[in-house]
Scaffold this motif. Sequence first.
Motif, PDB file in Angstrom:
ATOM      1  N   ARG A  59      26.440  29.711  -5.276  1.00  0.00           N
ATOM      2  CA  ARG A  59      27.237  30.828  -4.759  1.00  0.00           C
ATOM      3  C   ARG A  59      26.372  31.738  -3.885  1.00  0.00           C
ATOM      4  NH1 ARG A  59      32.062  29.802  -6.106  1.00  0.00           N
ATOM      5  NH2 ARG A  59      32.574  29.043  -8.188  1.00  0.00           N
ATOM      6  N   GLY A  60      25.107  31.815  -4.242  1.00  0.00           N
ATOM      7  CA  GLY A  60      24.183  32.594  -3.415  1.00  0.00           C
ATOM      8  C   GLY A  60      24.137  32.035  -1.997  1.00  0.00           C
ATOM      9  N   ILE A  61      24.130  30.718  -1.915  1.00  0.00           N
ATOM     10  CA  ILE A  61      24.068  30.072  -0.598  1.00  0.00           C
ATOM     11  C   ILE A  61      25.398  30.201   0.127  1.00  0.00           C
ATOM     12  CG2 ILE A  61      23.791  27.859   0.578  1.00  0.00           C
ATOM     13  CD1 ILE A  61      21.940  27.078  -1.858  1.00  0.00           C
ATOM     14  N   THR A  62      26.482  29.829  -0.592  1.00  0.00           N
ATOM     15  CA  THR A  62      27.766  29.744   0.093  1.00  0.00           C
ATOM     16  C   THR A  62      28.417  31.107   0.313  1.00  0.00           C
ATOM     17  OG1 THR A  62      28.862  29.375  -2.027  1.00  0.00           O
ATOM     18  CG2 THR A  62      28.234  27.421  -0.789  1.00  0.00           C
ATOM     19  N   GLN A  63      28.173  32.048  -0.600  1.00  0.00           N
ATOM     20  CA  GLN A  63      28.866  33.334  -0.456  1.00  0.00           C
ATOM     21  C   GLN A  63      27.997  34.446   0.094  1.00  0.00           C
ATOM     22  OE1 GLN A  63      30.738  34.397  -4.166  1.00  0.00           O
ATOM     23  NE2 GLN A  63      31.973  32.532  -4.234  1.00  0.00           N
ATOM     24  N   PHE A  64      26.715  34.364  -0.179  1.00  0.00           N
ATOM     25  CA  PHE A  64      25.867  35.501   0.209  1.00  0.00           C
ATOM     26  C   PHE A  64      24.756  35.119   1.178  1.00  0.00           C
ATOM     27  CE2 PHE A  64      27.515  36.133  -4.084  1.00  0.00           C
ATOM     28  CZ  PHE A  64      28.320  37.240  -3.859  1.00  0.00           C
ATOM     29  N   GLY A  65      24.739  33.865   1.608  1.00  0.00           N
ATOM     30  CA  GLY A  65      23.761  33.432   2.599  1.00  0.00           C
ATOM     31  C   GLY A  65      22.333  33.527   2.124  1.00  0.00           C
ATOM     32  N   LEU A  94      23.946  20.826   0.813  1.00  0.00           N
ATOM     33  CA  LEU A  94      23.162  22.065   0.893  1.00  0.00           C
ATOM     34  C   LEU A  94      21.689  21.759   1.154  1.00  0.00           C
ATOM     35  CD1 LEU A  94      24.777  24.068  -2.058  1.00  0.00           C
ATOM     36  CD2 LEU A  94      25.192  24.342   0.378  1.00  0.00           C
ATOM     37  N   ILE A  95      21.221  20.652   0.571  1.00  0.00           N
ATOM     38  CA  ILE A  95      19.829  20.262   0.792  1.00  0.00           C
ATOM     39  C   ILE A  95      19.655  19.840   2.241  1.00  0.00           C
ATOM     40  CG2 ILE A  95      18.079  18.524   0.209  1.00  0.00           C
ATOM     41  CD1 ILE A  95      19.299  18.584  -2.668  1.00  0.00           C
ATOM     42  N   GLU A  96      20.632  19.103   2.730  1.00  0.00           N
ATOM     43  CA  GLU A  96      20.633  18.652   4.130  1.00  0.00           C
ATOM     44  C   GLU A  96      20.570  19.842   5.077  1.00  0.00           C
ATOM     45  OE1 GLU A  96      22.576  14.943   6.125  1.00  0.00           O
ATOM     46  OE2 GLU A  96      21.009  15.201   4.651  1.00  0.00           O
ATOM     47  N   GLN A  97      21.320  20.891   4.730  1.00  0.00           N
ATOM     48  CA  GLN A  97      21.359  22.088   5.578  1.00  0.00           C
ATOM     49  C   GLN A  97      20.118  22.956   5.420  1.00  0.00           C
ATOM     50  OE1 GLN A  97      24.892  24.520   5.270  1.00  0.00           O
ATOM     51  NE2 GLN A  97      26.087  22.750   4.612  1.00  0.00           N
ATOM     52  N   LYS A  98      19.203  22.513   4.599  1.00  0.00           N
ATOM     53  CA  LYS A  98      17.971  23.281   4.329  1.00  0.00           C
ATOM     54  C   LYS A  98      18.280  24.634   3.705  1.00  0.00           C
ATOM     55  CE  LYS A  98      14.414  20.858   6.270  1.00  0.00           C
ATOM     56  NZ  LYS A  98      13.892  20.159   5.087  1.00  0.00           N
ATOM     57  N   LYS A  99      19.295  24.648   2.853  1.00  0.00           N
ATOM     58  CA  LYS A  99      19.645  25.875   2.159  1.00  0.00           C
ATOM     59  C   LYS A  99      19.199  25.815   0.700  1.00  0.00           C
ATOM     60  CE  LYS A  99      22.102  27.908   5.433  1.00  0.00           C
ATOM     61  NZ  LYS A  99      23.516  27.596   5.559  1.00  0.00           N
ATOM     62  N   LEU A 100      18.967  24.594   0.257  1.00  0.00           N
ATOM     63  CA  LEU A 100      18.648  24.409  -1.149  1.00  0.00           C
ATOM     64  C   LEU A 100      17.523  23.399  -1.280  1.00  0.00           C
ATOM     65  CD1 LEU A 100      19.550  24.807  -4.200  1.00  0.00           C
ATOM     66  CD2 LEU A 100      20.928  22.757  -3.880  1.00  0.00           C
ATOM     67  N   ASP A 132       9.205  28.423   0.480  1.00  0.00           N
ATOM     68  CA  ASP A 132       8.959  28.571   1.916  1.00  0.00           C
ATOM     69  C   ASP A 132       9.765  27.574   2.736  1.00  0.00           C
ATOM     70  OD1 ASP A 132       7.336  30.612   1.300  1.00  0.00           O
ATOM     71  OD2 ASP A 132       5.445  29.543   1.605  1.00  0.00           O
ATOM     72  N   SER A 133      10.000  26.396   2.176  1.00  0.00           N
ATOM     73  CA  SER A 133      10.688  25.362   2.960  1.00  0.00           C
ATOM     74  C   SER A 133      12.136  25.731   3.278  1.00  0.00           C
ATOM     75  CB  SER A 133      10.628  24.015   2.239  1.00  0.00           C
ATOM     76  OG  SER A 133      11.463  24.049   1.091  1.00  0.00           O
ATOM     77  N   VAL A 134      12.765  26.526   2.430  1.00  0.00           N
ATOM     78  CA  VAL A 134      14.148  26.917   2.722  1.00  0.00           C
ATOM     79  C   VAL A 134      14.302  28.423   2.911  1.00  0.00           C
ATOM     80  CG1 VAL A 134      15.191  24.931   1.550  1.00  0.00           C
ATOM     81  CG2 VAL A 134      14.738  27.025   0.252  1.00  0.00           C
ATOM     82  N   GLY A 135      13.218  29.148   2.754  1.00  0.00           N
ATOM     83  CA  GLY A 135      13.296  30.609   2.851  1.00  0.00           C
ATOM     84  C   GLY A 135      14.102  31.180   1.703  1.00  0.00           C
TER      85      GLY A 135
END
Lengths: 588, 117
Positions: A59-65, A94-100, A132-135
């Motif tokens: 939810r942190g990724i999808t809702q709060f960036g 999400l891993i593909e998008q470098k978000k997770l 660091d890899s995904v910030g």
Amino acid sequence: MTKTANQTTPANRGLAKTPTGIQGLDEITGGGLPRGRPTLVCGSAGCGKTLLAMEFLVRGITQFGEPGVFMAFEETAAELTQNVRSLGFDLDDLIEQKKLAIDFVRVERNEIEETGEYDLEGLFVRLNYAIDSVGAKRVVLDTLETLFSGLSNAAILRGELRRLFRWLKDKGVTAVITAERGDGTLTRHGLEEYVSDCVILLDHRVTDQVSTRRLRIVKYRGTTHGTNEYPFLIDEDGISVLPVTSLGLQHEVSNERISSGIPRLDSMLGGEGYYRSSTVLVSGTAGSGKTSLAAHFAIAACQRGERCLYFSFEESPGQLLRNMRSIGIDLAPWVAQGLLHFHSSRAAIHGLEMHLATIHKLVRDFQPRVVIMDPVGCLTAVGTRRDADVMLTRLIDFLKMQEITALLTSLTSGDESLEQTNTDISSLVDTWLLLRDLELGGERNRVINVLKSRGMAHSNQLREFLLTNQGVELQDVFLGAEGVLTGSARMVRESTEKAASLLRRQEVELKQRERVLKREALEARIIVLQKEFEAEEEVAKRDIDQEQSREETHRQDRDRMGISRQGDKVLQDVEPPIRNHKPPRSRT
Amino acid sequence: MTDELNPTDSSTTAAFEKLMAGTAADDRYVLRLYITGMTPRSTEAFATIKALCEQRLQGRYELEVIDIYQHPQLAIDEQIIAVPTLVKLLPAPLRRLVGDLSNVERVLLGLDLRRKS
């Protein structure tokens, strides 16, 4: 529902919070988890720790960036991905998008030989690399204590964990650390010693074969938080916690009135029906028509274009639809239109809290304006009466907060006083309709009356409650010398009354007719008399005329004789004496 | 920081085949030492294992030293948690010797060299 972390209220000013996006949790914590600090989530096996942590990240990724790192000690990335796919979380994407980033840390006891002093810098390096890899702004360590099973030097581990939490704080990431619950302690290895900012305890209890998941904030430094145990639910949309913090009596009141679906009932309720966002209780004995009343209300809501959520604890949707069709109430079109939604489940399937959580969730998802619960009384079957009361209080408050009009039905068993529901919710409801059976003259008939209705001038009259082919109809009851009459007795009585009144009317008509006849007869007689009088007058007149002309003739004759005799002229003006003649003879 | 070249696939296969053949006495050792920079613990571990290999495994060992600060991906790939860690890739079974290798008995045990001492 979710407050952003920068939003500060007096209660949480000074402590930035990271919203979790998990239903209800942000409300309990007053905005989320402490930003940039570690939070400990502990609980026994299978109580949903990993899921809570994962949902926090996703939810942190999808809702709060906010990108996140999941460091797994128990499950591989593939296993995790598979486990949460059923909740609609696509970790691969999400891993593909470098978000997770998911890092599986394998600790294998039999591969490890401890040969001296060491530190856990490897873990730090890996975590740092992943962050660091995904910030990443959010980090999950699940379950860190696995380290204790792989490495035996507890002194080193403890020192390193302390350093790890310090390091996480310095890094400024919001971390969730999960831990197994220990015997008599929050965590098996005393992690709560190191994570002092926020501790959340998850629990999974089975009471009377009914399992309930609960969540409690054990500690949340520097902020106010709900201290109760809150039930939570894991379903296809993840976790939803039932916030009880929102309970209170601050709800908005509405002056809007909405129809009950039965015109006569509306007129009993001050002419306009229920208040919007009020709570209506329909109580009655078995088979007194509670569900039918509820169905009318549901239809009325749908006809206004409002969504209606119908909780049925006794009948399946199919059964309900069939039964209502039998009295001419067709609910199916509204179901098809999506305005009416049935949720049928046995009361005994969950604990009370779970029911409450389910209801909460469905209400949030479906956004109804009207909620029907049929019947609420059976909820006592899964909990004590007191528990059920508390639950219903919470429910009613919740629905009021959402400005939802609720109709609850309650079964009153025969041996109980009628004006008592099997839960003591009567004082909570705004309008209370009482349905009951009257046994009279060898039959039972239904009657309804409004026991109370706050804020309106409601009728104090009993009405007979009829289930017809066109649904529910209310009829006036017959009030006579024998008391209240319903059903056949009422009809018999009514027809007797009708016959008597007919007779009376006929008598009056007869008398009136007689009077007319008499009048006509008299008038006829008057005419006859008048005609007779006229005839008499005619005769009299003729007699007079004849007499006069005879007199004239007689005088002329005398005059002629006088002339012929050469006699003296007789004075003309001397009238001869007039003979009296008889008055006209009456014919009668 | 690498002391020797990475073992090629063919040499790994050869070592494996040798192991299968049961020639335990001249097993080829493939070792990797994971350290974090030049900390005292890192240098001590390196000195210990270097000396041990020269003494016991002369001519039949490969020792690679990896600084995970510079190659963090390798720490992930090799499941490194504690540092320093000496990973014995060959001969099987895989072993992780965690620590500064100061306990020689345990090191020998971990490297399956104890029976020869």
